[in-house]
Design a protein around this motif. Structure first.
Motif, PDB file in Angstrom:
ATOM      1  N   ASP A  53     -22.509   1.349  56.876  1.00  0.00           N
ATOM      2  CA  ASP A  53     -22.205   1.475  58.342  1.00  0.00           C
ATOM      3  C   ASP A  53     -20.869   0.949  58.688  1.00  0.00           C
ATOM      4  O   ASP A  53     -20.635  -0.310  58.627  1.00  0.00           O
ATOM      5  CB  ASP A  53     -23.173   0.896  59.090  1.00  0.00           C
ATOM      6  CG  ASP A  53     -22.998   0.823  60.686  1.00  0.00           C
ATOM      7  OD1 ASP A  53     -21.883   1.849  61.075  1.00  0.00           O
ATOM      8  OD2 ASP A  53     -23.697   0.357  61.451  1.00  0.00           O
ATOM      9  N   ARG A  54     -19.989   2.003  58.599  1.00  0.00           N
ATOM     10  CA  ARG A  54     -18.609   1.355  58.889  1.00  0.00           C
ATOM     11  C   ARG A  54     -18.156   0.841  60.222  1.00  0.00           C
ATOM     12  O   ARG A  54     -17.211   0.040  60.271  1.00  0.00           O
ATOM     13  CB  ARG A  54     -17.581   2.559  58.380  1.00  0.00           C
ATOM     14  CG  ARG A  54     -17.551   3.215  56.947  1.00  0.00           C
ATOM     15  CD  ARG A  54     -16.722   4.134  56.824  1.00  0.00           C
ATOM     16  NE  ARG A  54     -16.495   4.654  55.385  1.00  0.00           N
ATOM     17  CZ  ARG A  54     -15.743   5.489  54.799  1.00  0.00           C
ATOM     18  NH1 ARG A  54     -14.772   5.830  55.613  1.00  0.00           N
ATOM     19  NH2 ARG A  54     -15.806   5.771  53.546  1.00  0.00           N
ATOM     20  N   LYS A  55     -19.068   1.191  61.274  1.00  0.00           N
ATOM     21  CA  LYS A  55     -18.765   0.473  62.385  1.00  0.00           C
ATOM     22  C   LYS A  55     -18.971  -1.133  62.422  1.00  0.00           C
ATOM     23  O   LYS A  55     -18.544  -1.697  63.402  1.00  0.00           O
ATOM     24  CB  LYS A  55     -19.883   1.134  63.214  1.00  0.00           C
ATOM     25  CG  LYS A  55     -19.536   2.572  63.786  1.00  0.00           C
ATOM     26  CD  LYS A  55     -20.454   3.299  64.897  1.00  0.00           C
ATOM     27  CE  LYS A  55     -20.191   4.710  65.332  1.00  0.00           C
ATOM     28  NZ  LYS A  55     -19.448   5.467  64.301  1.00  0.00           N
ATOM     29  N   THR A  56     -19.620  -1.534  61.136  1.00  0.00           N
ATOM     30  CA  THR A  56     -19.591  -2.871  61.073  1.00  0.00           C
ATOM     31  C   THR A  56     -18.455  -3.658  60.534  1.00  0.00           C
ATOM     32  O   THR A  56     -18.453  -4.820  60.514  1.00  0.00           O
ATOM     33  CB  THR A  56     -20.786  -3.365  60.377  1.00  0.00           C
ATOM     34  OG1 THR A  56     -20.629  -2.798  58.943  1.00  0.00           O
ATOM     35  CG2 THR A  56     -22.192  -2.908  61.106  1.00  0.00           C
ATOM     36  N   VAL A  57     -17.527  -2.813  59.985  1.00  0.00           N
ATOM     37  CA  VAL A  57     -16.328  -3.213  59.308  1.00  0.00           C
ATOM     38  C   VAL A  57     -15.170  -3.757  60.080  1.00  0.00           C
ATOM     39  O   VAL A  57     -14.850  -3.163  61.273  1.00  0.00           O
ATOM     40  CB  VAL A  57     -15.942  -1.975  58.344  1.00  0.00           C
ATOM     41  CG1 VAL A  57     -14.600  -2.662  57.767  1.00  0.00           C
ATOM     42  CG2 VAL A  57     -16.844  -1.608  57.301  1.00  0.00           C
ATOM     43  N   GLU A  84     -13.712   5.887  60.745  1.00  0.00           N
ATOM     44  CA  GLU A  84     -14.946   5.230  61.205  1.00  0.00           C
ATOM     45  C   GLU A  84     -14.769   3.723  61.286  1.00  0.00           C
ATOM     46  O   GLU A  84     -16.169   3.076  61.168  1.00  0.00           O
ATOM     47  CB  GLU A  84     -16.157   5.881  61.018  1.00  0.00           C
ATOM     48  CG  GLU A  84     -16.209   7.391  61.243  1.00  0.00           C
ATOM     49  CD  GLU A  84     -17.272   8.095  61.019  1.00  0.00           C
ATOM     50  OE1 GLU A  84     -18.357   7.979  61.753  1.00  0.00           O
ATOM     51  OE2 GLU A  84     -17.469   8.781  59.645  1.00  0.00           O
ATOM     52  N   VAL A  85     -13.867   3.090  60.939  1.00  0.00           N
ATOM     53  CA  VAL A  85     -13.813   1.501  61.034  1.00  0.00           C
ATOM     54  C   VAL A  85     -14.226   1.173  62.471  1.00  0.00           C
ATOM     55  O   VAL A  85     -13.566   1.556  63.361  1.00  0.00           O
ATOM     56  CB  VAL A  85     -12.463   1.161  60.559  1.00  0.00           C
ATOM     57  CG1 VAL A  85     -12.379  -0.482  60.683  1.00  0.00           C
ATOM     58  CG2 VAL A  85     -12.349   1.381  58.985  1.00  0.00           C
ATOM     59  N   ASN A 109     -14.570 -13.660  58.802  1.00  0.00           N
ATOM     60  CA  ASN A 109     -15.646 -12.807  57.625  1.00  0.00           C
ATOM     61  C   ASN A 109     -15.323 -11.315  57.681  1.00  0.00           C
ATOM     62  O   ASN A 109     -16.234 -10.534  57.602  1.00  0.00           O
ATOM     63  CB  ASN A 109     -16.948 -12.979  58.169  1.00  0.00           C
ATOM     64  CG  ASN A 109     -17.193 -14.545  57.940  1.00  0.00           C
ATOM     65  OD1 ASN A 109     -17.101 -15.129  56.868  1.00  0.00           O
ATOM     66  ND2 ASN A 109     -17.914 -15.064  58.997  1.00  0.00           N
ATOM     67  N   ALA A 110     -13.902 -10.953  57.907  1.00  0.00           N
ATOM     68  CA  ALA A 110     -13.444  -9.602  57.622  1.00  0.00           C
ATOM     69  C   ALA A 110     -13.768  -8.794  56.379  1.00  0.00           C
ATOM     70  O   ALA A 110     -13.815  -9.602  55.356  1.00  0.00           O
ATOM     71  CB  ALA A 110     -12.162  -9.559  58.005  1.00  0.00           C
TER      72      ALA A 110
END
Length: 564
Positions: A53-57, A84-85, A109-110
């Motif tokens: 899930d790139r939205k969590t990145v 989609e970052v 925590n990136a």
């Protein structure tokens, strides 16, 4: 405003192989349509490959503010949204030091960070630009990741960006939302470049002690018109109370004021001259992105990076952070002098020898095996982050000096030599040489070493005799991961290991080849260690190195570009 994702067809560019710390090329190369985009897409393809899930990145974006950075930041924002970052943490005005970016990655925590810098290389329209990727530990991507990025760059056929997007105002602190393709959105959070890094430093050092000590000393800190200007003004002047004239060249400029932002005796000669006049007790300079440092004492006394590492290693427990945690071990790059090894011998701690490149320290730091590490190329750091850290080194020096207020920088170093011995050391850089000629020189010397064809004994013209003990092409097996790295430099040892000469082709240049010749001779007699002359130890060793390698014949250079 909502915009659509656009897929752009592209073709690979030759040579997008990251060097020791990222991809560095002339600005004009990066300005070729699609060149930056190809490399950024390659980074995203590799680094996000296993993310469900790139939205969590979260990714951190910043750099040293050099020419082309503003355009690159807007391009990266657009491409991250199209890929989609979910969240970008962007430095205000795009300017954030490399160590500070490492701190932000770790604090938040990136997933990683994209750093826009060519470090100590010149800037401006005719200078260099660079991009490197740091992982979630805050450190430079290891070989397996950079190799994968390079492999991807050789086969890439498309990149993603937004079709039309308003420019994000990265000068304004706060959150900006970018909407794309229906319900897709990405947050761009613009943060103060100094805040999180300063909070980390306050947990490491005794700022009250530093304030009291700094009030008694005259400092001269040269940011060299690079990224460190805001940090020097905020931390050295405002927080620690140094006089305003302590901070010089503190306005970040896209071309670094036309200067070469490399903190050494050649490119920071103005600072050296100011220190020699005797008006200041302590001097320091930083490179373009703030990870390298040079330390000077009163009257221009130069602390070599190798000696700086050793003195800091000896005295780490004077700093609160290490007093509470203990010192775990040391690490240095292969060409760095063995001064820190002498400290390790007396403290009973392990000292690891790695290839050049900060990424090789990462696994040792993550595993808790070392507390401090450094390179002769003016880089020192500790386990507080995963990058070398110029300002950390300066505050560490001031903290240690504050516990010895009757000493000077010079007397601290001389006391260290008297106790541990001295490694007389120098580096000759032959910059922007013909690549093919340099590779032929290294291959010829490598063949002689492998075939055991070096002379056993060499007599210098000043009567000194050098007996060859050992010669090899340096390789490394990571003690944590088991990963092997080969062909990291040629080493020839003499006289029971007391002397070494080393040859490397640098991985930090953007054009041509840079040959680095390293020269080291240990002196264990305490009196000679304190009173000896560097030239007497290094000049005959340099002549031997040039004769063995035929460097001048291969390169056509009769003298180095820079001697450190």
């Amino acid at each position: 405003m909502t915009t659509m994702i656009k897929i752009v067809k592209t073709k690979p560019f030759d040579g997008q192989k990251p060097g020791t710390s990222g991809l560095r090329k002339p600005v004009k190369t990066f300005e070729h349509p699609g060149y930056l985009e190809n490399f950024i897409q390659s980074i995203l393809d590799v680094s996000l490959a296993d993310v469900k899930d790139r939205k969590t990145v979260q990714l951190v974006i910043g750099g040293d503010g050099r020419y082309y950075s503003s355009h690159a930041i807007q391009t990266i924002i657009s491409m991250c949204a199209a890929n989609e970052v979910g969240h970008l943490i962007v430095a205000q005005n795009g300017i954030m030091s490399t160590p500070a970016i490492s701190a932000v990655i770790r604090t938040r925590n990136a997933h990683g960070g994209i750093i826009l810098t060519a470090s100590h290389n010149p800037g401006g329209p005719h200078g260099d630009f660079g991009v490197k990727y740091n992982c979630s530990n805050g450190g430079p991507a290891p070989d397996q990741i950079t190799d994968a990025i390079y492999a991807r760059s050789k086969e890439i056929h498309r990149y993603k960006c937004l079709e039309s997007m308003p420019v994000v105002n990265v000068s304004q602190l706060g959150q900006h939302i970018i909407k794309y393709s229906g319900d897709g959105e990405m947050m761009v959070e613009v943060v103060d470049s100094v805040d999180m890094y300063l909070e980390l430093l306050k947990r490491i050092f005794d700022f009250e002690l530093l304030r009291r000590f700094v009030s008694t000393k005259r400092l001269r800190i040269d940011a060299m018109n690079g990224v460190m200007g805001p940090y020097v003004c905020r931390i050295i002047v405002q927080e620690l109370g140094a006089n305003a004239d302590a901070a010089v060249r503190c306005k970040p400029l896209p071309d670094f004021g036309g200067h070469h932002p490399d903190p050494n005796l050649t490119y920071a000669a103005d600072l050296v001259d100011q220190m020699r006049n005797g008006d200041f007790d302590f001097g320091a300079a930083f490179d373009g992105d703030g990870d390298r440092n040079m330390i000077l004492g009163a009257k221009g006394f130069f602390v070599t990076p190798s000696d700086s590492l050793a003195v800091l290693g000896e005295n780490l427990e004077q700093i609160p952070y290490f007093r509470g945690r203990g010192v775990k071990g040391y690490a240095r790059s292969m060409p760095t002098s063995r001064a820190i090894d002498l400290v390790a011998m007396k403290t009973g701690l392990k000292c690891y020898e790695t290839p050049t490149g900060w990424k090789y320290f990462g696994s040792l730091l993550d595993a808790g095996m070392v507390s401090i590490c450094g390179e002769e190329s003016f880089g020192t750091g500790s386990d507080h982050i995963r990058e070398k850290d110029g300002l950390w080194a300066v505050l560490a020096w001031l903290s240690i000096w504050a516990t010895m207020p009757d000493h000077s920088v010079e007397s601290i170093v001389r006391q260290h030599w008297r106790q541990f011995g001295r490694c007389y050391y120098s580096r000759y850089d032959y910059e922007n040489c013909d690549v093919e000629s340099c590779e032929r020189m290294m291959a010829t010397l490598d063949h002689k070493i492998a075939a055991n064809q070096l002379p056993k004994t060499i007599n210098s013209d000043d009567g000194k005799t050098y007996h060859v003990d050992k010669a090899y092409n340096f390789g490394y097996t990571d003690p944590v991961s088991g990963e092997q790295t080969c062909n990291q430099g040629l080493v020839i040892q003499f006289n029971d290991g007391l002397c070494r000469i080393m040859f490397r082709l640098s991985g930090t240049g953007s054009t041509g080849a840079t040959v680095r010749l390293y020269l080291e001779q240990m002196e264990m007699d305490s009196e000679k260690a304190v009173s000896g002359c560097l030239e007497d130890y290094i000049r005959p060793l340099a002549k031997v190195a040039l004769e063995i390698s035929k460097l001048q014949e291969f390169t056509g250079r009769d003298r180095p570009t820079v001697i450190t």
